[in-house]
Write a protein that holds these residues in place. Structure first.
Motif, PDB file in Angstrom:
ATOM      1  N   MET A   1       0.840  -1.195   0.000  1.00 42.82           N
ATOM      2  CA  MET A   1       0.000   0.000   0.000  1.00 42.82           C
ATOM      3  C   MET A   1       0.873   1.242   0.000  1.00 42.82           C
ATOM      4  SD  MET A   1      -2.694   1.371   2.878  1.00 42.82           S
ATOM      5  CE  MET A   1      -1.380   1.916   3.963  1.00 42.82           C
ATOM      6  N   PRO A   2       0.870   2.008  -1.047  1.00 46.16           N
ATOM      7  CA  PRO A   2       1.686   3.223  -1.058  1.00 46.16           C
ATOM      8  C   PRO A   2       1.112   4.262  -0.115  1.00 46.16           C
ATOM      9  CG  PRO A   2       0.326   3.100  -3.033  1.00 46.16           C
ATOM     10  CD  PRO A   2       0.141   1.808  -2.315  1.00 46.16           C
ATOM     11  N   LEU A   3       1.951   4.843   0.695  1.00 47.60           N
ATOM     12  CA  LEU A   3       1.523   5.852   1.647  1.00 47.60           C
ATOM     13  C   LEU A   3       2.154   7.198   1.367  1.00 47.60           C
ATOM     14  CD1 LEU A   3       1.566   3.786   4.948  1.00 47.60           C
ATOM     15  CD2 LEU A   3      -0.414   4.531   3.659  1.00 47.60           C
ATOM     16  N   ARG A   4       2.767   7.336   0.187  1.00 52.43           N
ATOM     17  CA  ARG A   4       3.355   8.613  -0.198  1.00 52.43           C
ATOM     18  C   ARG A   4       2.815   9.015  -1.557  1.00 52.43           C
ATOM     19  NH1 ARG A   4       8.036  10.091   2.545  1.00 52.43           N
ATOM     20  NH2 ARG A   4       8.831  11.225   0.757  1.00 52.43           N
ATOM     21  N   GLY A   5       2.528  10.292  -1.710  1.00 53.80           N
ATOM     22  CA  GLY A   5       2.080  10.793  -3.000  1.00 53.80           C
ATOM     23  C   GLY A   5       3.265  11.109  -3.891  1.00 53.80           C
ATOM     24  N   ASP A   6       3.003  11.557  -5.106  1.00 53.24           N
ATOM     25  CA  ASP A   6       4.073  11.830  -6.059  1.00 53.24           C
ATOM     26  C   ASP A   6       5.003  12.941  -5.584  1.00 53.24           C
ATOM     27  OD1 ASP A   6       2.990   9.901  -7.675  1.00 53.24           O
ATOM     28  OD2 ASP A   6       1.816  11.315  -8.874  1.00 53.24           O
ATOM     29  N   ALA A   7       4.470  13.871  -4.796  1.00 53.82           N
ATOM     30  CA  ALA A   7       5.278  15.008  -4.350  1.00 53.82           C
ATOM     31  C   ALA A   7       5.805  14.833  -2.933  1.00 53.82           C
ATOM     32  CB  ALA A   7       4.452  16.295  -4.430  1.00 53.82           C
ATOM     33  N   GLY A   8       5.728  13.601  -2.403  1.00 51.57           N
ATOM     34  CA  GLY A   8       6.232  13.374  -1.050  1.00 51.57           C
ATOM     35  C   GLY A   8       5.134  12.874  -0.137  1.00 51.57           C
ATOM     36  N   PRO A   9       5.310  13.032   1.170  1.00 48.85           N
ATOM     37  CA  PRO A   9       4.327  12.506   2.116  1.00 48.85           C
ATOM     38  C   PRO A   9       2.942  13.108   1.899  1.00 48.85           C
ATOM     39  CG  PRO A   9       6.354  13.147   3.228  1.00 48.85           C
ATOM     40  CD  PRO A   9       6.462  13.646   1.823  1.00 48.85           C
ATOM     41  N   LEU A  10       1.935  12.280   2.053  1.00 50.54           N
ATOM     42  CA  LEU A  10       0.562  12.748   1.919  1.00 50.54           C
ATOM     43  C   LEU A  10       0.225  13.704   3.064  1.00 50.54           C
ATOM     44  CD1 LEU A  10      -0.883   9.306   0.923  1.00 50.54           C
ATOM     45  CD2 LEU A  10      -0.817  11.304  -0.539  1.00 50.54           C
ATOM     46  N   GLN A  11      -0.767  14.552   2.869  1.00 54.40           N
ATOM     47  CA  GLN A  11      -1.017  15.654   3.779  1.00 54.40           C
ATOM     48  C   GLN A  11      -2.070  15.380   4.842  1.00 54.40           C
ATOM     49  OE1 GLN A  11       0.971  18.471   3.858  1.00 54.40           O
ATOM     50  NE2 GLN A  11       2.093  17.050   2.560  1.00 54.40           N
ATOM     51  N   LEU A  12      -2.499  14.144   4.980  1.00 51.51           N
ATOM     52  CA  LEU A  12      -3.362  13.832   6.106  1.00 51.51           C
ATOM     53  C   LEU A  12      -2.578  13.993   7.412  1.00 51.51           C
ATOM     54  CD1 LEU A  12      -5.300  10.655   4.936  1.00 51.51           C
ATOM     55  CD2 LEU A  12      -6.258  12.910   5.371  1.00 51.51           C
ATOM     56  N   GLN A  13      -3.268  14.483   8.444  1.00 49.17           N
ATOM     57  CA  GLN A  13      -2.645  14.642   9.748  1.00 49.17           C
ATOM     58  C   GLN A  13      -2.978  13.507  10.699  1.00 49.17           C
ATOM     59  OE1 GLN A  13      -4.598  18.385  10.528  1.00 49.17           O
ATOM     60  NE2 GLN A  13      -2.707  19.544  10.205  1.00 49.17           N
ATOM     61  N   ALA A  14      -4.173  12.937  10.530  1.00 47.61           N
ATOM     62  CA  ALA A  14      -4.661  11.970  11.510  1.00 47.61           C
ATOM     63  C   ALA A  14      -5.727  11.079  10.886  1.00 47.61           C
ATOM     64  CB  ALA A  14      -5.234  12.705  12.724  1.00 47.61           C
ATOM     65  N   ALA A  15      -6.060  10.017  11.617  1.00 45.37           N
ATOM     66  CA  ALA A  15      -7.157   9.130  11.209  1.00 45.37           C
ATOM     67  C   ALA A  15      -7.966   8.751  12.438  1.00 45.37           C
ATOM     68  CB  ALA A  15      -6.631   7.884  10.516  1.00 45.37           C
ATOM     69  N   ILE A  16      -9.273   8.720  12.263  1.00 47.20           N
ATOM     70  CA  ILE A  16     -10.203   8.299  13.303  1.00 47.20           C
ATOM     71  C   ILE A  16     -10.780   6.960  12.872  1.00 47.20           C
ATOM     72  CG2 ILE A  16     -12.355   8.841  14.495  1.00 47.20           C
ATOM     73  CD1 ILE A  16     -11.778  11.813  13.917  1.00 47.20           C
ATOM     74  N   ILE A  17     -10.645   5.945  13.719  1.00 41.24           N
ATOM     75  CA  ILE A  17     -11.038   4.591  13.355  1.00 41.24           C
ATOM     76  C   ILE A  17     -12.195   4.133  14.244  1.00 41.24           C
ATOM     77  CG2 ILE A  17     -10.189   2.288  12.796  1.00 41.24           C
ATOM     78  CD1 ILE A  17      -8.449   4.420  11.545  1.00 41.24           C
ATOM     79  N   ASP A  18     -13.250   3.638  13.623  1.00 42.92           N
ATOM     80  CA  ASP A  18     -14.366   3.023  14.339  1.00 42.92           C
ATOM     81  C   ASP A  18     -13.911   1.673  14.906  1.00 42.92           C
ATOM     82  OD1 ASP A  18     -17.188   2.637  15.062  1.00 42.92           O
ATOM     83  OD2 ASP A  18     -17.209   1.180  13.417  1.00 42.92           O
ATOM     84  N   LEU A  19     -14.692   1.109  15.819  1.00 43.28           N
ATOM     85  CA  LEU A  19     -14.288  -0.129  16.484  1.00 43.28           C
ATOM     86  C   LEU A  19     -15.106  -1.335  16.025  1.00 43.28           C
ATOM     87  CD1 LEU A  19     -12.643  -1.690  18.541  1.00 43.28           C
ATOM     88  CD2 LEU A  19     -14.062  -0.686  20.368  1.00 43.28           C
ATOM     89  N   ASP A  20     -16.363  -1.436  16.448  1.00 40.37           N
ATOM     90  CA  ASP A  20     -17.188  -2.600  16.117  1.00 40.37           C
ATOM     91  C   ASP A  20     -17.469  -2.652  14.619  1.00 40.37           C
ATOM     92  OD1 ASP A  20     -18.119  -3.665  18.897  1.00 40.37           O
ATOM     93  OD2 ASP A  20     -18.426  -1.501  19.004  1.00 40.37           O
ATOM     94  N   GLY A  21     -17.156  -3.779  14.004  1.00 41.70           N
ATOM     95  CA  GLY A  21     -17.415  -3.935  12.583  1.00 41.70           C
ATOM     96  C   GLY A  21     -16.340  -3.364  11.686  1.00 41.70           C
ATOM     97  N   THR A  22     -15.423  -2.597  12.272  1.00 42.63           N
ATOM     98  CA  THR A  22     -14.316  -2.010  11.506  1.00 42.63           C
ATOM     99  C   THR A  22     -12.996  -2.655  11.901  1.00 42.63           C
ATOM    100  OG1 THR A  22     -15.471   0.104  11.316  1.00 42.63           O
ATOM    101  CG2 THR A  22     -13.093   0.124  10.936  1.00 42.63           C
ATOM    102  N   MET A  23     -12.705  -2.664  13.196  1.00 38.72           N
ATOM    103  CA  MET A  23     -11.481  -3.303  13.678  1.00 38.72           C
ATOM    104  C   MET A  23     -11.736  -4.682  14.280  1.00 38.72           C
ATOM    105  SD  MET A  23      -9.083  -0.294  15.256  1.00 38.72           S
ATOM    106  CE  MET A  23     -10.273   0.444  16.395  1.00 38.72           C
ATOM    107  N   VAL A  24     -12.857  -4.825  14.982  1.00 41.11           N
ATOM    108  CA  VAL A  24     -13.136  -6.076  15.692  1.00 41.11           C
ATOM    109  C   VAL A  24     -14.540  -6.567  15.365  1.00 41.11           C
ATOM    110  CG1 VAL A  24     -13.199  -7.216  17.943  1.00 41.11           C
ATOM    111  CG2 VAL A  24     -11.614  -5.316  17.576  1.00 41.11           C
ATOM    112  N   ASP A  25     -14.644  -7.867  15.061  1.00 41.71           N
ATOM    113  CA  ASP A  25     -15.936  -8.516  14.852  1.00 41.71           C
ATOM    114  C   ASP A  25     -16.477  -8.877  16.236  1.00 41.71           C
ATOM    115  OD1 ASP A  25     -18.132  -9.993  14.191  1.00 41.71           O
ATOM    116  OD2 ASP A  25     -17.052 -11.511  13.039  1.00 41.71           O
ATOM    117  N   THR A  26     -17.445  -8.100  16.717  1.00 37.08           N
ATOM    118  CA  THR A  26     -17.928  -8.234  18.093  1.00 37.08           C
ATOM    119  C   THR A  26     -19.336  -8.825  18.176  1.00 37.08           C
ATOM    120  OG1 THR A  26     -18.553  -5.899  17.947  1.00 37.08           O
ATOM    121  CG2 THR A  26     -16.510  -6.409  19.092  1.00 37.08           C
TER     122      THR A  26
END
Length: 227
Positions: A1-26
């Motif tokens: 998975m490429p995590l860099r754009g053509d001009a260098g690091p991508l400009q996202l600062q952060a990520a918010i991740i859900d839990l149930d159904g996204t990270m863990v099958d609960t």
């Protein structure tokens, strides 16, 4: 998975991740806890299909919907709620599993320099122990449950407050979830949003929720697809 754009690091600062159904099958945890409650109340059990269609809007909604599903008196809600807190605390993490690609995906996001937050409609007192039990807690700067703010997803307030806690701007903070709740909250907050295809989207395909991208695994996320 490429995590860099053509001009260098991508400009996202952060990520918010859900839990149930996204990270863990609960679903297994919900099934065990809910049916323990229903058994104590001499009510019939609910099945996994109902749970998959119903989870994601907070415990209050889940309990009320479960009572309605089995034809119980809505007045049983306070007793059912108290029993659910007891049983879920015991079941939390026992019948659940981290989805394939999640740990790898979180490592990739961290390696890309993003601050991570877990934001879920699950109560905070259940979310934190589950992350610890599954070895995921170390990835997150902050963890907020559905009781952390005055309103839950799909309201944008939780995302906006989480961005404040991360020190990131919404336009540069990616929301990763599994349902229309996550997509609607992200759109209203001004965050880009990616959904996983395998979660609990109230019986609807994730592709119908209007996300910037839908992915089959968290470690398949290409950040360039959302910028």
């Amino acid at each position: 998975m490429p995590l860099r754009g053509d001009a260098g690091p991508l400009q996202l600062q952060a990520a918010i991740i859900d839990l149930d159904g996204t990270m863990v099958d609960t679903v297994g945890d919900f099934e065990a806890a809910l049916n323990a409650v229903l058994g104590e109340l001499a009510l019939p059990p609910v099945d996994r299909g109902f749970i998959e269609r119903t989870v994601g809007k907070g415990s209050e909604h889940l309990i009320r919907s479960t009572l309605a599903q089995v034809g119980a008196d809505a007045g049983l809600y306070p007793q059912a709620w108290a029993l659910y807190q007891q049983h879920y605390r015991v079941m939390n993490g026992r019948h659940s599993a981290v989805y394939p690609g999640v740990t790898e995906g979180l490592r990739q996001l961290t390696a890309a320099g993003l601050k991570l937050a877990c934001l879920t409609n699950k109560p905070t007192a259940f979310a934190r122990p589950l992350l610890v039990a599954k070895g995921l807690d170390g990835f997150f700067s902050v963890v907020f449950g559905g009781d952390a703010f005055a309103r839950k997803k799909p309201d944008p307030l939780p995302l906006l407050r989480t961005c404040e806690a991360l020190g990131s701007t919404p336009a540069r903070t990616l929301m990763v979830g599994d349902s229309s709740n996550d997509a609607r909250a992200a759109r209203a907050a001004g965050c880009p949003v990616v959904l996983v295809s395998y979660g609990y989207n109230h019986g609807e395909p994730a592709e119908a929720a209007g996300a910037d991208a839908v992915i089959a695994r968290l470690d398949a996320l290409d950040l360039r697809s959302v910028l």
